[in-house]
Scaffold this motif. Sequence first.
Motif, PDB file in Angstrom:
ATOM      1  N   SER A  33       2.148  13.985  -0.010  1.00 28.73           N
ATOM      2  CA  SER A  33       0.932  13.486  -0.643  1.00 28.73           C
ATOM      3  C   SER A  33       0.849  11.971  -0.543  1.00 28.73           C
ATOM      4  CB  SER A  33       0.849  13.948  -2.093  1.00 28.73           C
ATOM      5  OG  SER A  33       1.511  13.062  -2.940  1.00 28.73           O
ATOM      6  N   ILE A  34       1.988  11.308  -0.453  1.00 27.64           N
ATOM      7  CA  ILE A  34       1.951   9.855  -0.285  1.00 27.64           C
ATOM      8  C   ILE A  34       1.327   9.479   1.048  1.00 27.64           C
ATOM      9  CG2 ILE A  34       3.421   7.849   0.150  1.00 27.64           C
ATOM     10  CD1 ILE A  34       5.110   8.598  -2.174  1.00 27.64           C
ATOM     11  N   VAL A  41       0.832  -1.208   0.000  1.00 27.69           N
ATOM     12  CA  VAL A  41       0.000   0.000   0.000  1.00 27.69           C
ATOM     13  C   VAL A  41       0.863   1.255   0.000  1.00 27.69           C
ATOM     14  CG1 VAL A  41      -1.644   1.367   1.354  1.00 27.69           C
ATOM     15  CG2 VAL A  41      -1.957  -1.100   1.145  1.00 27.69           C
ATOM     16  N   ALA A  42       1.925   1.223   0.782  1.00 30.51           N
ATOM     17  CA  ALA A  42       2.790   2.399   0.895  1.00 30.51           C
ATOM     18  C   ALA A  42       3.524   2.692  -0.411  1.00 30.51           C
ATOM     19  CB  ALA A  42       3.796   2.198   2.028  1.00 30.51           C
ATOM     20  N   TYR A  53      -6.455   5.307   1.330  1.00 34.77           N
ATOM     21  CA  TYR A  53      -6.694   3.884   1.065  1.00 34.77           C
ATOM     22  C   TYR A  53      -7.405   3.217   2.237  1.00 34.77           C
ATOM     23  CZ  TYR A  53      -5.822  -1.088   0.651  1.00 34.77           C
ATOM     24  OH  TYR A  53      -5.984  -2.444   0.615  1.00 34.77           O
ATOM     25  N   ARG A  57      -7.756   3.937  -8.510  1.00 38.33           N
ATOM     26  CA  ARG A  57      -9.023   3.472  -7.965  1.00 38.33           C
ATOM     27  C   ARG A  57      -8.810   2.671  -6.686  1.00 38.33           C
ATOM     28  NH1 ARG A  57     -11.510  -0.987  -8.395  1.00 38.33           N
ATOM     29  NH2 ARG A  57     -10.068  -1.772  -9.959  1.00 38.33           N
ATOM     30  N   LEU A  95      -0.899  11.099   2.701  1.00 36.30           N
ATOM     31  CA  LEU A  95      -2.351  11.280   2.592  1.00 36.30           C
ATOM     32  C   LEU A  95      -2.992  10.163   1.782  1.00 36.30           C
ATOM     33  CD1 LEU A  95      -3.423  14.998   2.130  1.00 36.30           C
ATOM     34  CD2 LEU A  95      -3.753  13.470   4.065  1.00 36.30           C
ATOM     35  N   GLN A  96      -2.303   9.722   0.750  1.00 37.24           N
ATOM     36  CA  GLN A  96      -2.866   8.662  -0.084  1.00 37.24           C
ATOM     37  C   GLN A  96      -2.982   7.351   0.680  1.00 37.24           C
ATOM     38  OE1 GLN A  96      -1.421   8.638  -4.364  1.00 37.24           O
ATOM     39  NE2 GLN A  96      -0.244  10.354  -3.604  1.00 37.24           N
ATOM     40  N   ILE A  97      -2.007   7.084   1.540  1.00 36.65           N
ATOM     41  CA  ILE A  97      -2.079   5.877   2.355  1.00 36.65           C
ATOM     42  C   ILE A  97      -3.280   5.959   3.295  1.00 36.65           C
ATOM     43  CG2 ILE A  97      -0.894   4.528   4.124  1.00 36.65           C
ATOM     44  CD1 ILE A  97       1.764   5.443   2.828  1.00 36.65           C
ATOM     45  N   ILE A 111      -6.319   2.875  -4.535  1.00 37.98           N
ATOM     46  CA  ILE A 111      -5.948   3.765  -3.432  1.00 37.98           C
ATOM     47  C   ILE A 111      -7.147   4.605  -3.013  1.00 37.98           C
ATOM     48  CG2 ILE A 111      -4.445   5.656  -2.695  1.00 37.98           C
ATOM     49  CD1 ILE A 111      -2.450   4.783  -4.737  1.00 37.98           C
ATOM     50  N   VAL A 161      11.848  10.146  -7.648  1.00 35.36           N
ATOM     51  CA  VAL A 161      12.971   9.321  -7.239  1.00 35.36           C
ATOM     52  C   VAL A 161      14.283  10.046  -7.526  1.00 35.36           C
ATOM     53  CG1 VAL A 161      14.050   7.067  -7.459  1.00 35.36           C
ATOM     54  CG2 VAL A 161      11.598   7.321  -7.885  1.00 35.36           C
ATOM     55  N   ALA A 188      11.675   3.610 -12.901  1.00 40.58           N
ATOM     56  CA  ALA A 188      11.090   4.936 -12.675  1.00 40.58           C
ATOM     57  C   ALA A 188      10.630   5.114 -11.238  1.00 40.58           C
ATOM     58  CB  ALA A 188       9.927   5.154 -13.642  1.00 40.58           C
ATOM     59  N   ALA A 189      10.248   4.016 -10.597  1.00 43.32           N
ATOM     60  CA  ALA A 189       9.732   4.108  -9.234  1.00 43.32           C
ATOM     61  C   ALA A 189      10.814   3.878  -8.183  1.00 43.32           C
ATOM     62  CB  ALA A 189       8.605   3.099  -9.034  1.00 43.32           C
ATOM     63  N   GLY A 190      11.980   3.441  -8.646  1.00 47.09           N
ATOM     64  CA  GLY A 190      13.084   3.227  -7.721  1.00 47.09           C
ATOM     65  C   GLY A 190      12.968   1.957  -6.907  1.00 47.09           C
ATOM     66  N   VAL A 229      -7.948   7.544  -4.878  1.00 44.96           N
ATOM     67  CA  VAL A 229      -7.740   8.935  -5.280  1.00 44.96           C
ATOM     68  C   VAL A 229      -8.529   9.306  -6.534  1.00 44.96           C
ATOM     69  CG1 VAL A 229      -5.505   9.158  -4.187  1.00 44.96           C
ATOM     70  CG2 VAL A 229      -5.654   8.357  -6.543  1.00 44.96           C
ATOM     71  N   ARG A 282      -4.343  15.186  -6.503  1.00 46.64           N
ATOM     72  CA  ARG A 282      -4.625  13.788  -6.199  1.00 46.64           C
ATOM     73  C   ARG A 282      -5.938  13.590  -5.475  1.00 46.64           C
ATOM     74  NH1 ARG A 282       0.393  14.630  -6.374  1.00 46.64           N
ATOM     75  NH2 ARG A 282       1.740  13.289  -7.607  1.00 46.64           N
ATOM     76  N   GLN A 290     -10.926   4.458   2.738  1.00 44.18           N
ATOM     77  CA  GLN A 290     -11.828   3.860   1.760  1.00 44.18           C
ATOM     78  C   GLN A 290     -12.272   2.461   2.201  1.00 44.18           C
ATOM     79  OE1 GLN A 290     -10.026   2.858  -1.999  1.00 44.18           O
ATOM     80  NE2 GLN A 290     -11.744   3.694  -3.171  1.00 44.18           N
ATOM     81  N   GLY A 301       0.462  19.302  -4.705  1.00 41.53           N
ATOM     82  CA  GLY A 301       0.376  17.856  -4.815  1.00 41.53           C
ATOM     83  C   GLY A 301      -0.874  17.270  -4.174  1.00 41.53           C
ATOM     84  N   PHE A 302      -1.505  18.018  -3.285  1.00 42.63           N
ATOM     85  CA  PHE A 302      -2.733  17.524  -2.669  1.00 42.63           C
ATOM     86  C   PHE A 302      -3.894  17.569  -3.655  1.00 42.63           C
ATOM     87  CE2 PHE A 302      -1.299  18.753   1.876  1.00 42.63           C
ATOM     88  CZ  PHE A 302      -0.453  17.673   1.873  1.00 42.63           C
ATOM     89  N   LYS A 326      13.375  10.222   2.006  1.00 48.03           N
ATOM     90  CA  LYS A 326      12.355  10.962   1.280  1.00 48.03           C
ATOM     91  C   LYS A 326      11.150  11.196   2.166  1.00 48.03           C
ATOM     92  CE  LYS A 326       9.350   9.630  -2.197  1.00 48.03           C
ATOM     93  NZ  LYS A 326       9.027   8.774  -3.356  1.00 48.03           N
ATOM     94  N   ARG A 364       2.741   7.841  -9.169  1.00 50.83           N
ATOM     95  CA  ARG A 364       3.478   9.007  -9.621  1.00 50.83           C
ATOM     96  C   ARG A 364       4.385   8.670 -10.797  1.00 50.83           C
ATOM     97  NH1 ARG A 364       4.491  13.591  -6.711  1.00 50.83           N
ATOM     98  NH2 ARG A 364       4.356  12.574  -4.690  1.00 50.83           N
ATOM     99  N   PRO A 404       1.292   4.622  -4.156  1.00 52.67           N
ATOM    100  CA  PRO A 404       1.374   6.028  -4.576  1.00 52.67           C
ATOM    101  C   PRO A 404       2.654   6.334  -5.348  1.00 52.67           C
ATOM    102  CG  PRO A 404       0.636   5.892  -2.307  1.00 52.67           C
ATOM    103  CD  PRO A 404       1.074   4.506  -2.697  1.00 52.67           C
ATOM    104  N   VAL A 405       3.715   5.639  -5.039  1.00 59.66           N
ATOM    105  CA  VAL A 405       4.972   5.835  -5.773  1.00 59.66           C
ATOM    106  C   VAL A 405       4.813   5.369  -7.214  1.00 59.66           C
ATOM    107  CG1 VAL A 405       7.419   5.249  -5.868  1.00 59.66           C
ATOM    108  CG2 VAL A 405       6.290   5.524  -3.654  1.00 59.66           C
TER     109      VAL A 405
END
Lengths: 218, 218
Positions: free
Chosen positions: B202-203, A18-19, B210, A83, B205-207, A85, B187, A47-49, A87, A114, B213, A110-111, B198, A26, A22-23
């Motif tokens: 916003s991450i 879950v954590a 989730y 969907r 908040l997204q967690i 998550i 990244v 791209a997400a590392g 957002v 999303r 929801q 950024g808020f 890091k 993005r 969001p990465v």
Amino acid sequence: MTARSSSESAREIPEATVARLPVYLRALTTLADDGTRTCSSEELALAAGVNSAKLRKDLSYLGSYGTRGVGYDVDYLRYQIAREIGVTQDWPVVIVGIGNLGHALANYSGFRSRGFRVVALLDADDTRHGEVVAGVDVRPFGDLEEIVATHGVAIGVIATPAHAAQDVADRMVGCGITSILNFAPGVLAVPEGVDVRKVDLSIELQILAYHQQRKAAL
Amino acid sequence: MTARSSSESAREIPEATVARLPVYLRALTTLADDGTRTCSSEELALAAGVNSAKLRKDLSYLGSYGTRGVGYDVDYLRYQIAREIGVTQDWPVVIVGIGNLGHALANYSGFRSRGFRVVALLDADDTRHGEVVAGVDVRPFGDLEEIVATHGVAIGVIATPAHAAQDVADRMVGCGITSILNFAPGVLAVPEGVDVRKVDLSIELQILAYHQQRKAAL
DNA sequence: CGGATTTTGTTCCCCCGTTCACAAAGTCCT
DNA sequence: AGGACTTTGTGAACGGGGGAACAAAATCCG
């Protein structure tokens, strides 16, 4: 952890996954902006590392949204993650404490992008009321209940000094908020069923300092 | 992970423990301020918001600083943890990007009180130079090398927009910074040996969204 | 002085998460 | 159409961290 309805989908997404969602979200947005239509797990992982195996396993918890031999459709996968998550819907948010940090949060773009919409900025300081920050009115803390009820707020952000944080949290919980993002240092006590995530700036620096010290000791 | 000198102390503190040490430090400070001289693992664990068994195990990695049947001396333990983390020494820090977030960070009192000293605020925007924020001069980004060399800076904070973050990180690494706290989304690519932490607002908040929801789906 | 009591430090076990490695499933080329 | 190739999805091994439970060590009291 409360009992889960057995008739619901059997998906039980691990917290670590879950954590990271969001990465991925993005990273997919970045790829889409670059005009990429499709990507492999390897590309997206880069791209997400993260490790590509981890990425694939994470995505497998959501379903089978890729095509073997091809990869993932960027837009489709992005929508599925969004969907999952949540957002894709609109999340009204209240921010309490309009100091430097509250200011920064209210202005953070950024808020909004999303699905998070700041519906009110609350502060105990009378002299700030009526001020407008980032297009939102600063209002008395006493208006919390009314605002939460009116907008159906479920998520609250605490950006007050440490000594006020527990009181703010209590009031938030009292009027039905069940998710709290806390920037104040210290431990918050909340009842079962309320989620709290803590962001502590000085702790992050201290962790860096520890490792820096170890590196310097060689 | 690089090879460790075998002549050094054999302590290999787990990452999870390192992340909690600052929490214990803060809890101990609170206890000390309340006049508490001594505390049991149970009390400290309560104040820190963790399990007492976990607390004791964490502390055992540092050494045997407690007394069986009695507990821990608050001041002594606090000093030991502070020394282990490295916050007994002075850490000069540069902050790059003086937007809302940079402002908030520069004014954050929690840094100074833990040995972190902001020696410079850097920004690419010429119109900001010469301004003074939180008692520190805002200077051109080009001054980075000089400032780092002069003050022996090892820790850098990135509070710029996302598109500038990688460039800033590269420059930081180029002049010898080996620990970076990054508030920009996305990244960062850095060479081996450089630590990056890091913080993505916003991450978080997204967690929360989730889980919110999921709760709402019952 | 010795036993009861308290509380730490540590061992043991389990679970979660990460990673490797591979079978399954699709595409592409001839 | 069929084989070579690519890439996903997953089974299995592995390592780290969390928590219960207990032994060790110190104090307190009779």
